[in-house]
Structures are given as C-alpha cells and as structure tokens.
Design a protein around this motif. Structure first.
Motif, PDB file in Angstrom:
ATOM      1  N   GLU A 149       0.862  -1.171   0.000  1.00 17.85           N
ATOM      2  CA  GLU A 149       0.000   0.000   0.000  1.00 17.85           C
ATOM      3  C   GLU A 149       0.904   1.229   0.000  1.00 17.85           C
ATOM      4  N   ALA A 150       0.336   2.404   0.103  1.00 20.05           N
ATOM      5  CA  ALA A 150       1.139   3.630   0.087  1.00 20.05           C
ATOM      6  C   ALA A 150       2.080   3.652   1.289  1.00 20.05           C
ATOM      7  N   PRO A 151       3.319   4.145   1.113  1.00 18.47           N
ATOM      8  CA  PRO A 151       4.240   4.264   2.252  1.00 18.47           C
ATOM      9  C   PRO A 151       3.632   5.131   3.345  1.00 18.47           C
ATOM     10  N   PRO A 152       3.976   4.879   4.601  1.00 18.08           N
ATOM     11  CA  PRO A 152       3.388   5.656   5.699  1.00 18.08           C
ATOM     12  C   PRO A 152       3.761   7.121   5.615  1.00 18.08           C
ATOM     13  N   HIS A 153       2.815   7.966   5.984  1.00 24.55           N
ATOM     14  CA  HIS A 153       3.075   9.410   6.001  1.00 24.55           C
ATOM     15  C   HIS A 153       3.840   9.777   7.271  1.00 24.55           C
ATOM     16  N   SER A 154       4.731  10.741   7.162  1.00 25.41           N
ATOM     17  CA  SER A 154       5.481  11.197   8.321  1.00 25.41           C
ATOM     18  C   SER A 154       5.097  12.636   8.625  1.00 25.41           C
ATOM     19  N   SER A 155       4.717  12.894   9.880  1.00 23.05           N
ATOM     20  CA  SER A 155       4.389  14.259  10.305  1.00 23.05           C
ATOM     21  C   SER A 155       5.546  14.889  11.060  1.00 23.05           C
ATOM     22  N   SER A 156       6.684  14.168  11.109  1.00 24.66           N
ATOM     23  CA  SER A 156       7.830  14.675  11.851  1.00 24.66           C
ATOM     24  C   SER A 156       8.584  15.714  11.021  1.00 24.66           C
ATOM     25  N   ARG A 157       9.566  16.316  11.653  1.00 28.05           N
ATOM     26  CA  ARG A 157      10.455  17.237  10.946  1.00 28.05           C
ATOM     27  C   ARG A 157      11.874  16.669  10.989  1.00 28.05           C
ATOM     28  N   SER A 158      11.950  15.367  10.816  1.00 23.67           N
ATOM     29  CA  SER A 158      13.223  14.667  10.908  1.00 23.67           C
ATOM     30  C   SER A 158      13.948  14.704   9.565  1.00 23.67           C
ATOM     31  N   ILE A 159      15.257  14.958   9.622  1.00 24.04           N
ATOM     32  CA  ILE A 159      16.103  14.981   8.435  1.00 24.04           C
ATOM     33  C   ILE A 159      17.047  13.798   8.531  1.00 24.04           C
ATOM     34  N   LEU A 160      16.962  12.893   7.590  1.00 29.56           N
ATOM     35  CA  LEU A 160      17.825  11.721   7.554  1.00 29.56           C
ATOM     36  C   LEU A 160      19.007  11.988   6.638  1.00 29.56           C
ATOM     37  N   VAL A 161      20.219  11.844   7.154  1.00 27.66           N
ATOM     38  CA  VAL A 161      21.437  11.948   6.348  1.00 27.66           C
ATOM     39  C   VAL A 161      22.011  10.544   6.214  1.00 27.66           C
ATOM     40  N   ALA A 162      21.946   9.999   5.013  1.00 28.49           N
ATOM     41  CA  ALA A 162      22.455   8.651   4.742  1.00 28.49           C
ATOM     42  C   ALA A 162      23.908   8.769   4.300  1.00 28.49           C
ATOM     43  N   LEU A 163      24.802   8.337   5.160  1.00 29.21           N
ATOM     44  CA  LEU A 163      26.235   8.466   4.884  1.00 29.21           C
ATOM     45  C   LEU A 163      26.682   7.413   3.878  1.00 29.21           C
ATOM     46  N   GLN A 164      27.713   7.766   3.133  1.00 29.96           N
ATOM     47  CA  GLN A 164      28.386   6.797   2.268  1.00 29.96           C
ATOM     48  C   GLN A 164      29.795   6.597   2.830  1.00 29.96           C
ATOM     49  N   LEU A 165      30.803   6.801   2.016  1.00 25.16           N
ATOM     50  CA  LEU A 165      32.166   6.753   2.545  1.00 25.16           C
ATOM     51  C   LEU A 165      32.430   8.057   3.267  1.00 25.16           C
ATOM     52  N   TYR A 166      32.546   7.975   4.568  1.00 20.33           N
ATOM     53  CA  TYR A 166      32.759   9.191   5.354  1.00 20.33           C
ATOM     54  C   TYR A 166      34.235   9.276   5.740  1.00 20.33           C
ATOM     55  N   PRO A 167      34.883  10.421   5.528  1.00 18.56           N
ATOM     56  CA  PRO A 167      34.315  11.697   5.071  1.00 18.56           C
ATOM     57  C   PRO A 167      34.475  11.968   3.581  1.00 18.56           C
ATOM     58  N   SER A 168      35.050  11.009   2.802  1.00 18.10           N
ATOM     59  CA  SER A 168      35.416  11.319   1.414  1.00 18.10           C
ATOM     60  C   SER A 168      34.216  11.660   0.541  1.00 18.10           C
ATOM     61  N   HIS A 169      33.059  11.041   0.798  1.00 14.80           N
ATOM     62  CA  HIS A 169      31.870  11.316  -0.012  1.00 14.80           C
ATOM     63  C   HIS A 169      30.863  12.198   0.720  1.00 14.80           C
ATOM     64  N   PHE A 170      31.322  12.837   1.788  1.00 14.30           N
ATOM     65  CA  PHE A 170      30.422  13.655   2.600  1.00 14.30           C
ATOM     66  C   PHE A 170      30.636  15.131   2.299  1.00 14.30           C
ATOM     67  N   ASN A 171      29.542  15.857   2.131  1.00 13.82           N
ATOM     68  CA  ASN A 171      29.596  17.297   1.881  1.00 13.82           C
ATOM     69  C   ASN A 171      29.544  18.017   3.229  1.00 13.82           C
ATOM     70  N   GLU A 172      30.640  18.675   3.613  1.00 15.52           N
ATOM     71  CA  GLU A 172      30.733  19.334   4.914  1.00 15.52           C
ATOM     72  C   GLU A 172      29.697  20.447   5.083  1.00 15.52           C
ATOM     73  N   ASN A 173      29.153  20.960   3.971  1.00 15.11           N
ATOM     74  CA  ASN A 173      28.140  22.009   4.070  1.00 15.11           C
ATOM     75  C   ASN A 173      26.863  21.512   4.730  1.00 15.11           C
ATOM     76  N   ILE A 174      26.673  20.192   4.772  1.00 14.76           N
ATOM     77  CA  ILE A 174      25.529  19.636   5.496  1.00 14.76           C
ATOM     78  C   ILE A 174      25.607  20.025   6.967  1.00 14.76           C
ATOM     79  N   LEU A 175      26.808  20.016   7.522  1.00 15.45           N
ATOM     80  CA  LEU A 175      26.981  20.369   8.938  1.00 15.45           C
ATOM     81  C   LEU A 175      26.649  21.831   9.188  1.00 15.45           C
ATOM     82  N   ASP A 176      27.016  22.694   8.255  1.00 17.82           N
ATOM     83  CA  ASP A 176      26.667  24.114   8.393  1.00 17.82           C
ATOM     84  C   ASP A 176      25.150  24.302   8.347  1.00 17.82           C
ATOM     85  N   ALA A 177      24.484  23.587   7.425  1.00 15.51           N
ATOM     86  CA  ALA A 177      23.023  23.680   7.343  1.00 15.51           C
ATOM     87  C   ALA A 177      22.387  23.136   8.614  1.00 15.51           C
ATOM     88  N   MET A 178      22.956  22.077   9.170  1.00 17.44           N
ATOM     89  CA  MET A 178      22.421  21.499  10.401  1.00 17.44           C
ATOM     90  C   MET A 178      22.517  22.490  11.561  1.00 17.44           C
TER      91      MET A 178
END
Length: 434
Positions: free
Chosen positions: A297-326
């Motif tokens: 069926e349809a995926p569940p709706h989320s009413s949260s304000r949660s931001i999921l950051v899915a890491l890859q190879l850290y830190p080589s594939h990580f954009n440090e600007n994410i931390l500034d936005a956080m």
C-alpha cells in the motif's frame, strides 16, 4: 583520486585503443575497467577476497574448493536456475536475521523448487554464508594462476597496458601486477566453470551485481554455453558509474556481461538502453521488487520534521556544508545513518556530536532502512541509492555530491529529487522552501 566521469573517460580511451590492437580482447574489458575503477578509490576498497587471509586460510579454501568442484562434477549440478549475489548485501536486520533485500526479493519472484543460491565472499562480520561453488572455483583458479603464471595472451595484454600507461597516464595507480593476476585468474576460472557447467542442468542465472572477481568468469562460461544470464539492478545507476555507462564503443558484447538486465524504473531503463541496445543486451523494467513487497500500500506518512542523512564513505563522499546547514536548523531533528561498509570511528562520532549534541547517529543494525525513511521528511545523501529509495517511499531526496550532479540528472526533477551543494541551498530545501 579520479572522479567517476574521469574513470569512464580513461576506460573508454583505453578500451578503444585495445580494441584497435586486438578485437578478441573484448571479454577482458569489463574486468580491466573494474580494476581501474577500484584502483582510483581509497586503498581499503581495493582489498580482494583473499586479501588479509593467511596461508592456512588460503590452503583450506583451495582444498575445500577442489572438493566442491569434484563433487559438482561427479554428482552433477541439478538446479535449473541459480541466483548469485555478493554476501556483503546481506545486511538488512529483520526478525533476528539478516536479509539480502534484492537477492531475497528476486528469489521470491523467480525461484522454483530446487534452485540454488550462491552468495559470494567476502563475508561481512556477523553473516554466516555457506561457501558457494563460485568462491570455491575462484580460490582454485587463483592458486593455479599463481603457480603456472599468466598465459601468453595475458602477458601480451599486460605489455600493452604498461605501454599505454607510460605513454598516456603514468601518474595514475595502475597496479599492473595485481591486474595481471586478475586476468590470469579470470581465464582459468572461466575454463573451470565451463568444464563444470557443460553437463549441468543450469538454464538461467540471475546476478545481483554482474561485476566482480567471481561473477565475470561465471558469466563468461555460462554465456559460452548458451545459458541465459540476467542481471537485476542492485543500486542507483548514474550516467558516470563506470560499470554501467560508456560502453557504446564496444565492437560486441563481452561474454563477461549478462544477456538481459532487469531495471527498477523507466529512468534506469532508458539510460541503460543507450548502450545496451547496441550490444544486443535486452532490458526490461520490473520495478524495485523489495520496495514493492514492503509497501504493497502507500508508504506511511510522516508528520515529523526529521532529516535523515544517509552516509556513504565518510568523510570522502560527505559534503561538509551539510553540517553548516544542520547548525542553522537545530530546531529540526537530524539523524545520521551509517553506511554498512563504512562505520564511523569513535573520534568521528564525537566530532559530529560536537557540532550538534542532539544529533542521533544510528547504524544499519539499529533499525531497517525503511523505518528510518518512514520517519523522515527529507533524506540527504551524496549520491547513494538511499536517495532513490527515499523517493520510492514518498520522501524528498537531496543529493549533495558532484557524482550526483554529473550522473543523476535524469532523476533530479526539483520536485522529489534535488541537487544542492551549498549550505544555503541545503537549508532552504530541508525547511521546505524550495
């Protein structure tokens, strides 16, 4: 380190050169490209299945391998279909066990009674997988290749590669001794597989990820025998992923590639068809079988304000600007999810928590990916498959790595999928302002 697009450009130039010298080298080209791809990545990702294994372990592997091969030859291989996947994909916790989501869903869809499942090493910690026949063959083939040395054909190819490297790209990491052993092992394993499968009942083989030390000779032998070979898409495929792009120049389909490819969606189908059609590789859209089963069926709706950051190879594939936005949006809940193959060190965790003490850092064993996606409103990742899976779950995805900008343009529609590299743009998107 070369970018993916640079690896593709390098591989295309080299492959065109080699084909001009000898068109019979085509079957080796995917193996050479895989080597170039991984040789330009961090050293940890160049580890072979035998790397780090002691001599006793290698001896046990060879003895076990000979036994399995003789058993397969004498008793016969009775299954009509086999399903082949890396054991490292078995990393999804569910019901006290670990699932291999694409392999398991593929088996559920296509398997019949008596079919075989072969999971290939290396085996991740905590996973118990029976040593499969392809791994047994590979262990024996690697030893034989070492003992008798490369064939005249492989030595000649090594000389061509050496000359090309010195003339065109001498500063790159070519690691030609390692590649020469891989090519010799491929030739030997291909012959062993052909010998084993010639009288087998195998009529079709499914692959979750067609490229690898065991997959290439297995594919080649099955194709030599006229058996059907099929790959099922195992991850997001970009226009600059070296193993899934830039093959249009080949003179024919390599035997080390599948005859048919099953894709998740129309975008993947269209981009693969750009080169697959010319090589006679059939393509078919079958959907993402795992997510189709998870969300009937349809995926569940989320009413949260949660931001999921899915890491890859850290830190080589990580954009440090994410931390500034956080740090500019501490009113939101931020969750960093570790990659199953690249767990954060204690020092890295502490450094991230210093930036945001309320940050939650979770591992794949803490909860299934679908649970993490169900609670978030936005998923941020470099160029990982998780971004596309977030879209399948009805979430928005923000890609932040240049590989996404170059290779995922067909997915980035500025409605569900976005590309943002600067902190201001990431912040605007996580707040739903664009």
């Amino acid at each position: 380190m070369l970018s993916n697009s640079q690896v593709v450009d390098l591989a295309r130039a080299l492959e065109s050169h080699l084909q001009a010298q000898d068109g019979d080298l085509t079957d080796f080209l995917p193996l050479i490209r895989m080597h170039l791809y991984f040789a330009q990545r961090p050293a940890a990702h160049m580890a072979s299945p035998a790397a780090g294994a002691g001599r006793l372990r290698m001896l046990v592997d060879v003895v076990t391998g000979v036994g399995r091969m003789l058993q397969a030859r004498l008793v016969g291989i009775r299954c009509r279909q086999v399903f082949v996947a890396p054991a490292t994909h078995r990393n999804v916790p569910r019901g006290g066990a670990l699932e291999s989501k694409h392999l398991d869903s593929l088996v559920e869809r296509y398997a019949r009674d008596g079919d075989a499942i072969w999971e290939l090493r290396p085996v991740p910690p905590g996973v118990t997988v029976d040593r499969s026949l392809p791994c047994a063959v590979l262990a024996v083939a690697r030893l034989l290749a070492r003992l008798r040395g490369p064939s005249r054909r492989v030595r000649a190819l090594r000389d061509q590669l050496d000359a090309y490297a010195q003339a065109c790209e001498p500063e790159l990491n070519w690691d030609l001794p390692r590649l020469e052993l891989s090519l010799a092992t491929f030739e030997t394993a291909r012959g062993i597989f052909y010998w084993l499968f010639r009288r087998s009942d195998i009529r079709r083989a499914f692959f979750v990820c067609y490229y690898g030390a065991a997959q290439f000779p297995l594919l080649a032998a099955l194709n030599d025998l006229g058996r059907e070979t099929v790959e099922y898409q195992h991850g997001i495929q970009s226009d600059v992923q070296p193993m899934y792009s830039g093959w249009e120049h080949l003179q024919r389909k390599p035997a080390s590639m599948p005859d048919r490819v099953l894709l998740w969606d129309g975008v993947a189908l269209r981009r693969i068809s750009r080169w697959a059609d010319a090589l006679g590789i059939e393509t078919e859209e079958v959907g993402n079988l795992w997510f189709a089963a998870m969300f009937k069926e349809a995926p569940p709706h989320s009413s949260s304000r949660s931001i999921l950051v899915a890491l890859q190879l850290y830190p080589s594939h990580f954009n440090e600007n994410i931390l500034d936005a956080m740090q500019q949006s501490l009113d939101l809940e931020w969750v960093f999810r570790e990659h199953p193959y690249a767990v954060l060190s204690a020092e890295q965790r502490d450094a991230l928590l210093e930036r945001n003490p309320r940050l939650r850092i979770i591992s794949p064993t803490d909860e299934p990916l679908e649970a993490s996606l169900a609670r978030c409103t936005v998923c941020i990742t470099g160029f990982s498959t998780v971004g596309l899976e977030a879209v399948y779950c009805g979430r928005r995805a923000i890609f932040t790595h240049e590989n996404a900008r170059e290779g995922l343009a067909d997915y980035i529609d500025d409605e569900r999928c976005f590309y943002a590299a600067e902190a201001a743009d990431i912040l605007r998107l996580v707040r739903g302002e664009g």
